[in-house]
Design a protein around this motif. Structure first.
Motif, PDB file in Angstrom:
ATOM      1  N   GLN A  61      56.852   5.258  11.362  1.00  5.17           N
ATOM      2  CA  GLN A  61      56.735   3.900  11.914  1.00  5.17           C
ATOM      3  C   GLN A  61      56.424   2.881  10.799  1.00  5.17           C
ATOM      4  N   ALA A  62      55.507   3.255   9.907  1.00  6.75           N
ATOM      5  CA  ALA A  62      55.123   2.341   8.817  1.00  6.75           C
ATOM      6  C   ALA A  62      55.792   2.766   7.521  1.00  6.75           C
ATOM      7  N   ASP A  63      55.917   1.823   6.587  1.00  4.28           N
ATOM      8  CA  ASP A  63      56.545   2.164   5.305  1.00  4.28           C
ATOM      9  C   ASP A  63      55.509   2.796   4.362  1.00  4.28           C
ATOM     10  N   GLY A  90      51.648   5.917  10.795  1.00  8.69           N
ATOM     11  CA  GLY A  90      51.954   5.683  12.212  1.00  8.69           C
ATOM     12  C   GLY A  90      52.691   6.866  12.819  1.00  8.69           C
ATOM     13  N   GLU A  91      53.405   6.586  13.921  1.00  6.69           N
ATOM     14  CA  GLU A  91      54.143   7.653  14.623  1.00  6.69           C
ATOM     15  C   GLU A  91      55.263   8.207  13.737  1.00  6.69           C
ATOM     16  N   ILE A  92      55.624   9.482  13.992  1.00  8.86           N
ATOM     17  CA  ILE A  92      56.816  10.053  13.348  1.00  8.86           C
ATOM     18  C   ILE A  92      57.983   9.716  14.287  1.00  8.86           C
ATOM     19  N   VAL A  93      58.936   8.929  13.798  1.00 14.77           N
ATOM     20  CA  VAL A  93      60.012   8.415  14.644  1.00 14.77           C
ATOM     21  C   VAL A  93      61.158   9.424  14.751  1.00 14.77           C
ATOM     22  N   ASP A  94      61.473  10.093  13.642  1.00 13.35           N
ATOM     23  CA  ASP A  94      62.586  11.064  13.643  1.00 13.35           C
ATOM     24  C   ASP A  94      62.330  12.092  12.543  1.00 13.35           C
ATOM     25  N   SER A  95      63.040  13.198  12.620  1.00  8.53           N
ATOM     26  CA  SER A  95      62.932  14.204  11.551  1.00  8.53           C
ATOM     27  C   SER A  95      64.258  14.940  11.454  1.00  8.53           C
ATOM     28  N   TRP A  96      64.493  15.578  10.288  1.00  3.45           N
ATOM     29  CA  TRP A  96      65.744  16.297  10.067  1.00  3.45           C
ATOM     30  C   TRP A  96      65.434  17.750   9.711  1.00  3.45           C
TER      31      TRP A  96
END
Ligand SMILES: Cc1cc2nc3c(=O)[nH]c(=O)nc-3n(C[C@H](O)[C@H](O)[C@H](O)COP(=O)(O)OP(=O)(O)OC[C@H]3O[C@@H](n4cnc5c(N)ncnc54)[C@H](O)[C@@H]3O)c2cc1C
Length: 412
Positions: free
Chosen positions: A201-203, A263-269
């Motif tokens: 979520q955050a950089d 912040g939140e983890i938005v996506d992962s690979w």
């Protein structure tokens, strides 16, 4: 020279072996053959690089300079594969103790680059092809013998090769090491590292961040905006559990391990996990045989030094060879497999690599203790460490450049 004979045969075309083959050909003008067991290497370098790579390495300035001197850094730049980081923050589990490292404090533009392992390997293979280096893809060695003049490398389905020097760059389970009868000291950390790319979520502000949780460290390694590579360490018996987590459950676990730092983890690979061991070959050289990179040593990866140490091996071995060439007037009698020459390389590298292995363990132990006196005083010690600027500056410079004497190829 006999047909099928080379000055040097390098076994293993990973980051370290490919760099060595390229350096021996372009810097020392030696004839080189590289053997890589992966049959897919016949088609390398493919430029089909993963958008969200699973395996990345933190590349030091010394390694950057080596790759520049070998002419492959520009390829990585063109392919937009270089992610500089300008800071590093280390904290304990409850984040009461923190140490910050900042490139500006030592007048450096950054503290290194995150680069996909695959990208480094392909950049080097691009160089191998450009310089016409002999590559044998899909071959693995089955025999190794040495006499006073030559080493002979045997294969299951190919005629043998002869070389003045055979170098094992064939990774942690090195066949060359085994065939040369070189023993191994090994310690299983009973820990795994789970790696992969995530979107947060955050950089990350181009800062590496590492937190020492009760079950092991957790790290964000900054790549593209809001994209980080993670390294999540845990006891080995949690490997199956962590690898099988659903995406949502995985993101939740990462959020906890990172205490919500980005912040939140938005996506992962794609995820991968590795069992961690310290390994150290009992010798790096024998007459006409040398080991470099993971075939000689593996280290706890927490400080991101493994491939950097391997590339320092490469630069040191090539330095020793070039100095011996300069000392000899007659190139026809130069012998890169001469044992006294190889011993210079071993003396240069083995002690430094052992020191780095132990330093990582002390660091891990100190930050990982969750009980006792050290646990109580650690936040204060970390606050003190954070204001000990000269010590931090020394650590940053050593992480970037290695320890003196610096091999020539790591200078730019
Ligand atoms: C989780 C994790 C994170 C890490 N992070 C970092 C980091 O941030 N920075 C860093 O510097 N290091 C890092 N490392 C360490 C780094 O990945 C290794 O040190 C590096 O990959 C070793 O490169 P190598 O070329 O020596 O060996 P390898 O990468 O193992 O390459 C060996 C090559 O030899 C080939 N081969 C094997 N056997 C044979 C055979 N018999 N015949 C022919 N070919 C053969 C293989 O196919 C392969 O191509 C990390 C390691 C781990 C596990």
């Amino acid at each position: 020279m006999q047909s099928n004979a080379y000055d040097v045969v390098v076994v293993g075309g990973g980051m370290v072996g490919a760099a060595l083959a390229l350096a021996l050909k372009t810097q020392a003008q030696l004839s080189v053959a590289l053997i890589e067991q992966d049959p897919g290497s016949e088609h390398w370098p493919n430029t089909d690089l993963a958008a969200y790579p699973t395996r990345v390495s933190a590349i030091s300035r010394a390694s950057e300079n080596l790759l520049k001197n070998l002419g492959v850094w520009s390829w990585l730049l063109e392919q937009q594969q270089l992610y500089p980081f300008v800071g590093m923050q280390v904290c304990d589990a409850d984040m009461t103790g923190e140490v910050h490292f900042d490139a500006m404090d030592i007048d450096e533009p950054n503290l290194g680059h995150l680069v996909a392992n695959q990208a480094i390997q392909m950049a080097l293979w691009h160089g191998l092809r450009q310089h016409g280096i002999t590559v044998m893809s899909g071959q693995t060695i089955t025999a190794l013998s040495v006499d006073t003049e030559w080493a002979e490398v045997g294969f299951a389905n190919h005629a043998p090769l002869n070389a003045k020097l055979v170098v094992g760059a064939d990774g942690a389970f090195s066949k060359v090491r085994q065939l040369a009868g070189i023993g191994l000291d090994q310690h299983d950390y009973q820990q795994i590292a789970l790696v992969g790319c995530v979107q947060t979520q955050a950089d990350h502000q181009q800062t590496c961040w590492q937190r020492y949780t009760p079950t092991g460290p957790f790290a964000f390694l900054p790549m593209a905006p809001k994209i980080s590579s993670i390294a999540w360490y845990m006891p080995a018996d949690q490997q199956a559990w962590a690898m099988s987590l659903s995406k949502d459950a995985f993101h939740q676990q990462l959020y906890q391990a990172s205490a919500g730092h980005l912040g939140e983890i938005v996506d992962s690979w794609e995820r991968a996990s590795f069992q961690l061991s310290r390994r150290h070959a009992q010798a790096y050289v024998k007459p006409r045989v040398a080991l470099v990179g993971d075939s000689a040593h593996t280290i706890n990866p927490q400080a991101g030094q493994g491939v950097n140490l391997g590339l320092l091996d490469v630069a040191s071995l090539v330095d020793v060879i070039i100095q011996a060439q300069i000392a000899l007037d007659d190139p026809m009698i130069f012998d890169p497999g001469c044992f006294s020459l190889l011993r210079q390389y071993e003396r240069w590298r083995r002690g430094d690599n052992a020191l780095m292995q132990r330093a990582m363990e002390v660091f891990d132990w100190g930050l990982g203790q969750q009980a006792g006196l050290l646990n109580q005083v650690r936040p204060e010690l970390m606050k003190l460490a954070n204001i000990a600027q000269p010590v931090k500056n020394k650590l940053m410079r050593e992480a970037l450049y290695g320890r003196q004497p610096f091999p020539r190829l790591t200078q730019h």
